[in-house]
Design a protein around this motif. Structure first.
Motif, PDB file in Angstrom:
ATOM      1  N   UNK A 288       0.801  -1.208   0.000  1.00 58.71           N
ATOM      2  CA  UNK A 288       0.000   0.000   0.000  1.00 58.71           C
ATOM      3  C   UNK A 288       0.839   1.265   0.000  1.00 58.71           C
ATOM      4  N   UNK A 289       0.221   2.413  -0.296  1.00 61.16           N
ATOM      5  CA  UNK A 289       0.957   3.694  -0.372  1.00 61.16           C
ATOM      6  C   UNK A 289       1.720   4.039   0.904  1.00 61.16           C
ATOM      7  N   UNK A 290       1.178   3.641   2.068  1.00 60.83           N
ATOM      8  CA  UNK A 290       1.821   4.001   3.324  1.00 60.83           C
ATOM      9  C   UNK A 290       3.138   3.258   3.551  1.00 60.83           C
ATOM     10  N   UNK A 291       3.373   2.177   2.844  1.00 56.98           N
ATOM     11  CA  UNK A 291       4.631   1.435   2.961  1.00 56.98           C
ATOM     12  C   UNK A 291       5.539   1.642   1.751  1.00 56.98           C
ATOM     13  N   UNK A 292       5.106   2.424   0.795  1.00 55.19           N
ATOM     14  CA  UNK A 292       5.846   2.627  -0.442  1.00 55.19           C
ATOM     15  C   UNK A 292       6.660   3.903  -0.379  1.00 55.19           C
ATOM     16  N   UNK A 293       7.882   3.850  -0.843  1.00 53.03           N
ATOM     17  CA  UNK A 293       8.741   5.035  -0.838  1.00 53.03           C
ATOM     18  C   UNK A 293       8.222   6.117  -1.762  1.00 53.03           C
ATOM     19  N   UNK A 516      -7.029  -3.442   2.122  1.00 52.18           N
ATOM     20  CA  UNK A 516      -6.293  -2.415   2.864  1.00 52.18           C
ATOM     21  C   UNK A 516      -6.078  -2.776   4.340  1.00 52.18           C
ATOM     22  N   UNK A 517      -5.452  -3.939   4.611  1.00 51.47           N
ATOM     23  CA  UNK A 517      -5.206  -4.289   6.015  1.00 51.47           C
ATOM     24  C   UNK A 517      -4.262  -3.278   6.666  1.00 51.47           C
ATOM     25  N   UNK A 518      -4.366  -3.176   7.970  1.00 47.55           N
ATOM     26  CA  UNK A 518      -3.598  -2.149   8.685  1.00 47.55           C
ATOM     27  C   UNK A 518      -2.083  -2.370   8.560  1.00 47.55           C
ATOM     28  N   UNK A 519      -1.649  -3.574   8.280  1.00 51.31           N
ATOM     29  CA  UNK A 519      -0.214  -3.825   8.160  1.00 51.31           C
ATOM     30  C   UNK A 519       0.375  -3.215   6.892  1.00 51.31           C
ATOM     31  N   UNK A 520      -0.478  -2.815   5.937  1.00 47.68           N
ATOM     32  CA  UNK A 520      -0.015  -2.089   4.760  1.00 47.68           C
ATOM     33  C   UNK A 520       0.437  -2.949   3.594  1.00 47.68           C
ATOM     34  N   UNK A 521       0.199  -4.224   3.636  1.00 44.20           N
ATOM     35  CA  UNK A 521       0.532  -5.085   2.494  1.00 44.20           C
ATOM     36  C   UNK A 521      -0.338  -6.338   2.539  1.00 44.20           C
ATOM     37  N   UNK A 522      -0.456  -6.997   1.405  1.00 42.83           N
ATOM     38  CA  UNK A 522      -1.092  -8.309   1.298  1.00 42.83           C
ATOM     39  C   UNK A 522      -0.128  -9.211   0.530  1.00 42.83           C
ATOM     40  N   UNK A 523      -0.204 -10.525   0.773  1.00 44.24           N
ATOM     41  CA  UNK A 523       0.699 -11.432   0.078  1.00 44.24           C
ATOM     42  C   UNK A 523       0.142 -12.845   0.094  1.00 44.24           C
ATOM     43  N   UNK A 552       6.518 -12.232   4.211  1.00 39.73           N
ATOM     44  CA  UNK A 552       5.883 -11.343   5.177  1.00 39.73           C
ATOM     45  C   UNK A 552       6.887 -10.745   6.151  1.00 39.73           C
ATOM     46  N   UNK A 553       7.880 -11.527   6.548  1.00 39.19           N
ATOM     47  CA  UNK A 553       8.909 -10.976   7.449  1.00 39.19           C
ATOM     48  C   UNK A 553       9.623  -9.792   6.798  1.00 39.19           C
ATOM     49  N   UNK A 554       9.972  -9.917   5.529  1.00 40.32           N
ATOM     50  CA  UNK A 554      10.701  -8.843   4.852  1.00 40.32           C
ATOM     51  C   UNK A 554       9.804  -7.639   4.595  1.00 40.32           C
ATOM     52  N   UNK A 555       8.553  -7.859   4.254  1.00 40.13           N
ATOM     53  CA  UNK A 555       7.658  -6.732   4.023  1.00 40.13           C
ATOM     54  C   UNK A 555       7.340  -5.997   5.323  1.00 40.13           C
ATOM     55  N   UNK A 556       7.187  -6.729   6.402  1.00 46.21           N
ATOM     56  CA  UNK A 556       6.933  -6.081   7.699  1.00 46.21           C
ATOM     57  C   UNK A 556       8.118  -5.207   8.136  1.00 46.21           C
ATOM     58  N   UNK A 557       9.305  -5.638   7.771  1.00 41.62           N
ATOM     59  CA  UNK A 557      10.512  -4.974   8.267  1.00 41.62           C
ATOM     60  C   UNK A 557      10.843  -3.686   7.536  1.00 41.62           C
ATOM     61  N   UNK A 558      10.134  -3.383   6.462  1.00 41.15           N
ATOM     62  CA  UNK A 558      10.485  -2.222   5.624  1.00 41.15           C
ATOM     63  C   UNK A 558       9.270  -1.305   5.489  1.00 41.15           C
ATOM     64  N   UNK A 559       9.394  -0.096   6.005  1.00 41.11           N
ATOM     65  CA  UNK A 559       8.273   0.855   5.964  1.00 41.11           C
ATOM     66  C   UNK A 559       8.376   1.829   4.808  1.00 41.11           C
ATOM     67  N   UNK A 560       9.423   1.701   3.988  1.00 41.46           N
ATOM     68  CA  UNK A 560       9.603   2.596   2.839  1.00 41.46           C
ATOM     69  C   UNK A 560      10.139   1.777   1.661  1.00 41.46           C
ATOM     70  N   UNK A 561       9.262   0.976   1.099  1.00 41.82           N
ATOM     71  CA  UNK A 561       9.657  -0.032   0.116  1.00 41.82           C
ATOM     72  C   UNK A 561       9.839   0.596  -1.255  1.00 41.82           C
TER      73      UNK A 561
END
Length: 816
Positions: A288-293, A516-523, A552-561
């Motif tokens: 989602x946009x909130x996790x995207x650089x 649009x889950x609160x974690x900011x990504x789906x997989x 999921x571990x890698x996506x959770x760990x990065x807030x500006x992908x």
């Protein structure tokens, strides 16, 4: 004027190879008997050389019956056709022409395989496989599919068929694709049924995984308690596709418990048809946009299938006044299967659900004319299947149909009991509206369009990821799922009771889904579809338990992908399975009297970072050791298989859990060494020493690194060495690694899409090229990029722009 793109050197290499070996080719890994007539085949003016020099030249102007208005096709520097039409009828006719122009042999060969017709081309060596295809019901399902299309879908398919046949009808022998000349046969007219067959061929590859017969056998031999321990319905509920504990928000429908639903208790001894590759799967995710650089949503997808040339996939763009879609198509099907529009992107992973049930049929006699159903004998339906066999007499096979579906196994095919048979009920036997889904999603503008399109999709069951320029992301586990009570469909059912048939299905709106889950990504990565609170019974041949957690571990760990992060994730070589099993395996060697060489190997394994990179040696040691250990544990299953008693090999996740928690399990005792009673500790040591020996043997052959050992190959479908790759240096592994590249199986494509409101952008590759002609430079021009992680910018046009610097050729299809 023509556009030429030939590589004579590949053909010269083939001539040398062909002349030296003068041997039979191999189709589908099976040898073909007769050689082509060499004079005809080697004719420099009409034989295979003519194919390399002329048949793939793209004509600038084509006149075609049935078109209403001219269609423009712009080819870019990847040979991607960007097709611009004024209406749908002309568009799909042009798509059919383009697919046939570049991939005709592949289209027809795959549909021959689906229809059980390979024996017509290659001889009786494929007769058993051909019989199996018809007895499984692929033709039956394709006919039901095509004969029940709605008016719009039928019209699309008819126009596509016109386009394919427009190309076929203009061919002389000199123009035939190379493989027709090599195998000495001719293309036949395309039909809508062939498209239906290709659709069922893919569904069979993706949605035929089940283990009813294997479960029944294991329960009969070892008991229900061991079955439940070794084969749980779900290995792990960690990181499901949709994780909504207690928050499903609907009242599930219930099914009456029917005590009459008996299942088979006896061991079923017969050789089963081949199952789909156990690593068939995929990865997909959306950020989602909130996790995207960049503040835009991203979507990524890579689908894991067999690797071969010509490639399974074909890029194309389709543009009309109401649609502008780009992505991967399957030549033979008129839509973009996975890709993006100017507003949304979507992608697939296999949902892995059990969508096949088996029923034991009791015939009145060996003639199979009547079978017992609800207390009386009722008539079967019989269909005489005719198999034309190259170089042999025609073979006839009578296939019996029951109320449940075709009787696949009986006294005339793989069965032993004259009065028993086993009928196959498969979701893809049914009519469906799957093409309506592709039509709608190819035009989708937003989340609501995506949801409406998915309502039309029944099979093959998929985890369908979504992202949009509006910033929405979503995941939906979509398919037509029978409503089952607990363990219903897990074992062979009693075919004497019609009440055992499927009667109800889970409503679309109650399939696992989130937006649009609160974690900011789906997989998804072929794992279990939902957490343990999902109220419906779910089972599968096997769910993935490693790639999903790593992603999921890698996506959770990065807030500006970033885009670079997503590319890196596609090529992540970390082995989570190894990290969770190797320390335990090493621990089992404590106290063992190890040689200096063995101690050195242990130190290398302890220092390994668990990455399956190309140059690592420790990955080779672990892979051999673990496989030795696995085979030693489950040698009883191998022994049963050799006696035609089908059993299923447990998952790695279950095996490792059993090693760690049940070290004295009876299966850890080596049946070949009575009266000794081995434990997992004993097997760990013996399998370790077996690994040392094998490492020495492969070292003598010059194999040391992981890439040399895994030896990824992308061969021609006919296994002609000079027309494929017998070795490609890659990292990754099909053994629970995100970069699931194996020997001849792995990511069949990769794509990343940025949903920028100012203009959607995409990057991708696949292990092949756009052309099906081995003489073309576009036959394999993406293979190296696929292997080393180079992504191509995918050209996406919003209008006819022949002056674009990447456009290399323009073609016009005009009404005749």
């Amino acid at each position: 004027m023509t556009c030429q793109h030939n590589d004579p050197m590949k053909i010269i290499r083939f001539i040398i190879s062909f002349s030296i070996t003068a041997t039979v080719v191999v189709a589908m890994n099976i040898k073909i008997g007769p050689m082509p007539p060499l004079g005809k085949f080697m004719d420099p003016f009409h034989g295979f050389w003519a194919t390399s020099t002329a048949a793939m030249d793209i004509p600038e102007q084509i006149y075609m019956e049935g078109l209403h208005q001219p269609v423009r096709i712009l080819y870019d520097d990847m040979l991607v056709p960007h097709i611009f039409a004024e209406n749908d009828d002309d568009l799909y006719q042009a798509v059919g022409y383009a697919h046939a122009f570049h991939r005709l042999w592949q289209m027809e060969f795959q549909t021959h395989a689906a229809a059980g017709r390979l024996s017509e081309v290659v001889g009786n060596i494929t007769l058993d496989m051909d019989r199996g295809q018809r007895r499984k019901g692929l033709v039956f399902g394709a006919e039901n599919f095509v004969n029940n299309l709605d008016e719009d879908a039928e019209r699309i398919l008819n126009n596509y068929t016109k386009g394919v046949n427009a190309y076929i009808n203009q061919l002389d022998y000199a123009d035939y694709p190379f493989e027709y000349k090599l195998l000495d046969y001719a293309p036949e007219p395309w039909t809508p049924l062939k498209t239906g067959l290709l659709y069922k061929y893919m569904s069979d590859m993706l949605n035929s995984g089940e283990r009813d017969i294997e479960n029944t056998n294991f329960r009969s031999i070892y008991g229900k308690e061991l079955l439940d321990l070794i084969y749980p319905d779900v290995d792990s509920y960690i990181d499901p596709v949709v994780d909504l504990p207690g928050g499903w928000g609907f009242t599930p429908i219930t099914k009456r418990l029917d005590e009459s639903k008996d299942t088979e208790k006896d061991v079923i001894s017969m050789k089963l048809l081949d199952q789909p590759h156990r690593n068939n799967g995929s990865n997909n995710w959306a950020v989602g946009p909130e996790r995207s650089a960049t503040g835009n949503a991203f979507l990524a997808n890579d689908m894991h299938l067999s690797l071969y040339l010509p490639s399974l996939w074909f890029y194309n763009q389709m543009h009309t006044k109401s649609m502008n879609v780009f992505g991967h198509s399957l030549p033979g099907i008129p839509f973009v299967i996975t890709g993006f529009t100017d507003s949304i992107a979507w992608g697939f992973t296999n949902a892995q659900r059990d969508l096949v049930d088996w029923y034991k049929i009791k015939f009145e006699d060996e003639g199979r004319s009547r079978y017992l159903l609800d207390g009386e004998y009722v008539a079967t339906q019989k269909k005489v299947e005719k198999f034309h066999i190259r170089g042999a007499d025609t073979f006839y096979d009578t296939v019996v149909y029951s109320v449940f579906g075709p009787v696949t196994y009986d006294n005339s095919f793989h069965g032993k009991s004259g009065k028993n048979g086993y009928a196959r009920r498969w979701i893809d036997h049914d009519a469906s509206t799957g093409f309506n889904m592709f039509y709608q999603i190819n035009r989708a503008k937003n989340f609501d369009d995506y949801m409406a399109a998915l309502d039309q999709f029944t099979s093959p069951a998929q985890n369908i990821v979504f992202a949009s320029v509006q910033g929405d992301i979503a995941h939906r586990v979509q398919g037509k799922y029978p409503l089952n009570n607990k363990e219903e469909g897990k074992f062979v059912k009693d075919g004497t009771k019609s009440s055992n048939n499927w009667t109800e299905y889970i409503p679309n709106e109650q399939n696992p889904f989130w937006k649009n889950p609160t974690r900011g990504f789906v997989s998804s990565a072929n794992q279990q579809p939902a957490d343990s609170t999902y109220p419906y019974y779910i089972t599968s041949r096997q769910f993935e338990s490693y790639r999903n957690r790593r992603i999921n571990d890698l996506l959770r760990a990065d807030s500006s992908i970033t885009l670079a992060d997503l590319k890196k994730l596609h090529f992540d070589n970390y082995g989570l399975k190894a990290s969770e099993s190797l320390p335990f395996m090493i621990q089992q060697l404590n106290g063992a009297n190890l040689s200096a060489q063995e101690q050195d190997i242990i130190q290398q394994l302890k220092s390994w970072d668990f990455y399956y990179n190309m140059d690592t040696k420790a990955a080779v040691y672990y892979d051999i050791w673990y496989n030795n250990l696995y085979e030693g544990i489950w040698d009883e299953i191998d022994s049963a298989q050799n006696q035609n008693i089908a059993l299923f090999y447990p998952t790695d996740f279950s095996t490792i859990k059993l090693m760690q928690q049940f070290p004295s399990l009876p299966f850890f005792d080596n049946a070949a060494t009575p009266p000794e009673k081995e434990t997992v500790k004993d097997l760990a040591l013996s399998s370790f020493r077996g690994m040392i020996q094998k490492v020495s043997e492969i070292h003598d052959k010059g194999i040391d690194s992981w890439s040399e050992y895994s030896a990824t190959e992308v061969n021609h479908q006919l296994r002609i060495p000079s027309l494929g790759y017998s070795y490609i240096a890659t990292g990754g592994s099909g053994d629970g690694v995100v970069n699931a590249t194996g020997t001849n199986h792995g990511p069949s494509q990769r794509i990343i899409v940025e949903l920028d409101p100012k203009g959607v952008k995409a990057w991708g590759h696949y292990p092949g090229g756009q052309s099906g002609n081995p003489g073309s430079k576009f036959y394999n021009d993406m293979v190296e990029a696929w292997a080393d992680g180079t992504y191509f910018d995918l050209l996406y046009l919003d209008h006819i722009d022949s002056s674009n610097e990447r456009v290399i050729f323009s073609q016009t299809l005009s009404p005749n």
